[in-house]
Design an enzyme around this catalytic site. Structure first.
Site, short mmCIF file in Angstrom:
data_model
loop_
_atom_site.label_atom_id
_atom_site.label_comp_id
_atom_site.label_asym_id
_atom_site.label_seq_id
_atom_site.Cartn_x
_atom_site.Cartn_y
_atom_site.Cartn_z
N CYS A 75 -12.42 -2.44 2.98
CA CYS A 75 -13.03 -3.76 3.18
C CYS A 75 -14.40 -3.58 3.82
O CYS A 75 -14.62 -2.63 4.58
CB CYS A 75 -12.14 -4.62 4.10
SG CYS A 75 -10.63 -5.23 3.31
N HIS A 136 -9.69 -8.09 -0.55
CA HIS A 136 -8.59 -7.18 -0.22
C HIS A 136 -7.33 -7.51 -1.02
O HIS A 136 -6.54 -6.61 -1.34
CB HIS A 136 -8.30 -7.25 1.28
CG HIS A 136 -7.19 -6.34 1.72
ND1 HIS A 136 -7.38 -4.99 1.95
CD2 HIS A 136 -5.87 -6.59 1.96
CE1 HIS A 136 -6.23 -4.45 2.32
NE2 HIS A 136 -5.31 -5.40 2.34
N ASN A 176 -4.77 3.75 -9.92
CA ASN A 176 -3.35 3.64 -9.62
C ASN A 176 -3.15 2.29 -8.94
O ASN A 176 -3.76 2.03 -7.90
CB ASN A 176 -2.90 4.76 -8.67
CG ASN A 176 -3.10 6.14 -9.26
OD1 ASN A 176 -2.97 6.33 -10.45
ND2 ASN A 176 -3.43 7.11 -8.41
N HIS A 187 -5.98 -2.18 -1.24
CA HIS A 187 -7.24 -2.79 -1.66
C HIS A 187 -7.53 -2.38 -3.11
O HIS A 187 -7.36 -1.21 -3.47
CB HIS A 187 -8.36 -2.32 -0.74
CG HIS A 187 -9.62 -3.11 -0.87
ND1 HIS A 187 -10.07 -3.97 0.11
CD2 HIS A 187 -10.54 -3.18 -1.87
CE1 HIS A 187 -11.21 -4.52 -0.28
NE2 HIS A 187 -11.51 -4.04 -1.48
N HIS A 189 -8.88 -0.73 -6.01
CA HIS A 189 -9.83 0.39 -6.13
C HIS A 189 -9.32 1.39 -7.15
O HIS A 189 -8.16 1.36 -7.57
CB HIS A 189 -10.02 1.09 -4.78
CG HIS A 189 -8.85 1.92 -4.35
ND1 HIS A 189 -7.66 1.38 -3.91
CD2 HIS A 189 -8.66 3.27 -4.32
CE1 HIS A 189 -6.81 2.34 -3.60
NE2 HIS A 189 -7.39 3.51 -3.85
N GLN A 191 -10.37 5.69 -8.73
CA GLN A 191 -10.95 6.97 -8.36
C GLN A 191 -11.68 7.59 -9.55
O GLN A 191 -11.42 7.23 -10.71
CB GLN A 191 -9.87 7.92 -7.85
CG GLN A 191 -9.15 7.40 -6.60
CD GLN A 191 -8.13 8.38 -6.08
OE1 GLN A 191 -8.45 9.49 -5.68
NE2 GLN A 191 -6.86 7.97 -6.08
#
Length: 362
Positions: A75, A136, A176, A187, A189, A191
């Protein structure tokens, strides 16, 4: 798209802010007392049984695990004292992972010969985190089309950058989503990995593509797409430039592949219209995933990208989405056959899953 705003975190890691039109990132100084990244490294070890590299990253044992919402490191933090994103706000942000599987420390000198008893090498590579939104409690499926398109642009930017770096053989963008998948931060996101070698699955697919090309003169992935479109049974969504389908031999309880209708190795080779169409169909598929059950579907999203090289010339960009949820209250576990023998057993037919996903169109 305008260039991202570059920033540096307290331990020297790079951070990039990608902004929607009219938004201007305003990062502040990262004031956290972080350990210098050069003091933490990872290692590659060669498995003689399988002929595959294994990444040893003991430093990841210390990574942040399921913090309360008010301590989320993804965040935005206008004080610069608690978060990986020292800023009052952001749209999309990318930064080097604080607990990377591939450390990127030191100069890459190439992988060693695999002849020998215990072959090891420095874990050269790059691991990045991409935060899709400051929200979030949000999700990728909940993004507006312009915001999702910005994420796609960030993926494209990072792919272009990482593929240009010495020692990076493959760039893998993935997400994931869900505790059932094993996420340690809720949160929204994903990679981005820059591997120093071709991953085993990529090698296998390229080998199959080579064999198919030698036999038929055609591209394996293009033929799979054409066959699925012609059959139509498992196609769940399509627009002018992209097609989404459940594969004929799906391994996962819910599995969808998304292909551009035109051959491209990676996101870099897609034009603006194709990037728009990709963002649209990607949002559509994820929306259907979330409408399958009362709770959001846990999933892995894997972007298969290839470099424009001789070794990877037959690779066709596509996305594979997969979920371990096989019914409203049951999960598919990768137990003996799958984990030990890599022999997948599916509990549902791909055609029934495709039928269900077609029903969930808005």
């Amino acid at each position: 798209m305008s260039r991202p705003t570059r920033w540096t975190l307290a331990d020297g890691r790079e951070e990039l802010f990608f902004a929607l039109p009219g938004h201007q990132p305003a990062p502040v100084t990262d004031q956290r007392p972080l350990l210098e990244r050069g003091r933490r490294s990872t290692q590659l070890r060669f498995d003689r049984q399988t002929g595959q590299w294994v990444i040893i990253a003991a430093l990841r044992q210390d990574r942040t695990y399921m913090p309360p919402p008010d301590q989320c490191p993804l965040c935005p933090d206008p004080s610069g004292q608690t978060s990986e994103v020292p800023a009052p706000d952001y749209d999309v942000v990318v930064f080097e992972n604080r607990f990377p599987s591939l450390s990127g420390v030191g100069q890459h000198t190439g992988l060693p010969s695999t002849e020998g008893d215990f072959v090891a090498a420095a874990g050269h590579g790059r691991c990045e985190v991409i935060c899709f939104s400051r929200d979030h409690t949000g999700s990728f499926a909940g993004l507006s089309h312009p915001h999702a398109r910005l994420v796609v642009e960030a993926w494209r930017h990072r792919t272009d950058d990482l593929l240009s770096r010495p020692g990076i053989a493959q760039v893998f963008c993935f997400e994931n989503r869900g505790e059932e998948i094993g996420v340690t931060l809720t949160h929204p996101h994903g990679q981005i990995y820059g591997y120093p070698y071709l991953t085993p699955r990529t090698e296998r697919m390229l080998t199959r593509a080579e064999e198919h090309h030698d036999r038929t003169g055609e591209n394996l992935f293009a033929d799979i797409l054409a066959d699925e479109i012609r059959d139509g049974t498992r196609v769940i969504a399509a627009n002018e430039l992209f097609t989404a389908f459940v594969p004929f031999a799906a391994r996962w309880p819910v599995e969808v592949h998304i292909y551009p209708n035109r051959f491209a190795h990676n996101l870099i080779e897609l034009d603006d219209a194709e990037l728009d169409a990709f963002a649209a169909i990607y949002l559509e598929v994820l929306g259907r995933f979330d409408r399958m059950y009362r709770t959001p579907l846990p999933y892995i999203s894997a972007l298969h990208q290839y470099a424009d090289t001789e070794a990877q010339r037959l690779g066709y960009f596509h996305v594979e989405l997969m979920s371990v949820r096989r019914s409203a209250g049951k999960l598919k576990y990768l137990a003996g056959s799958e984990s030990a023998m890599d022999a997948f057993i599916s509990d549902v037919t791909p055609e029934s899953v495709a039928h269900r996903l077609r029903e969930l169109a808005q």
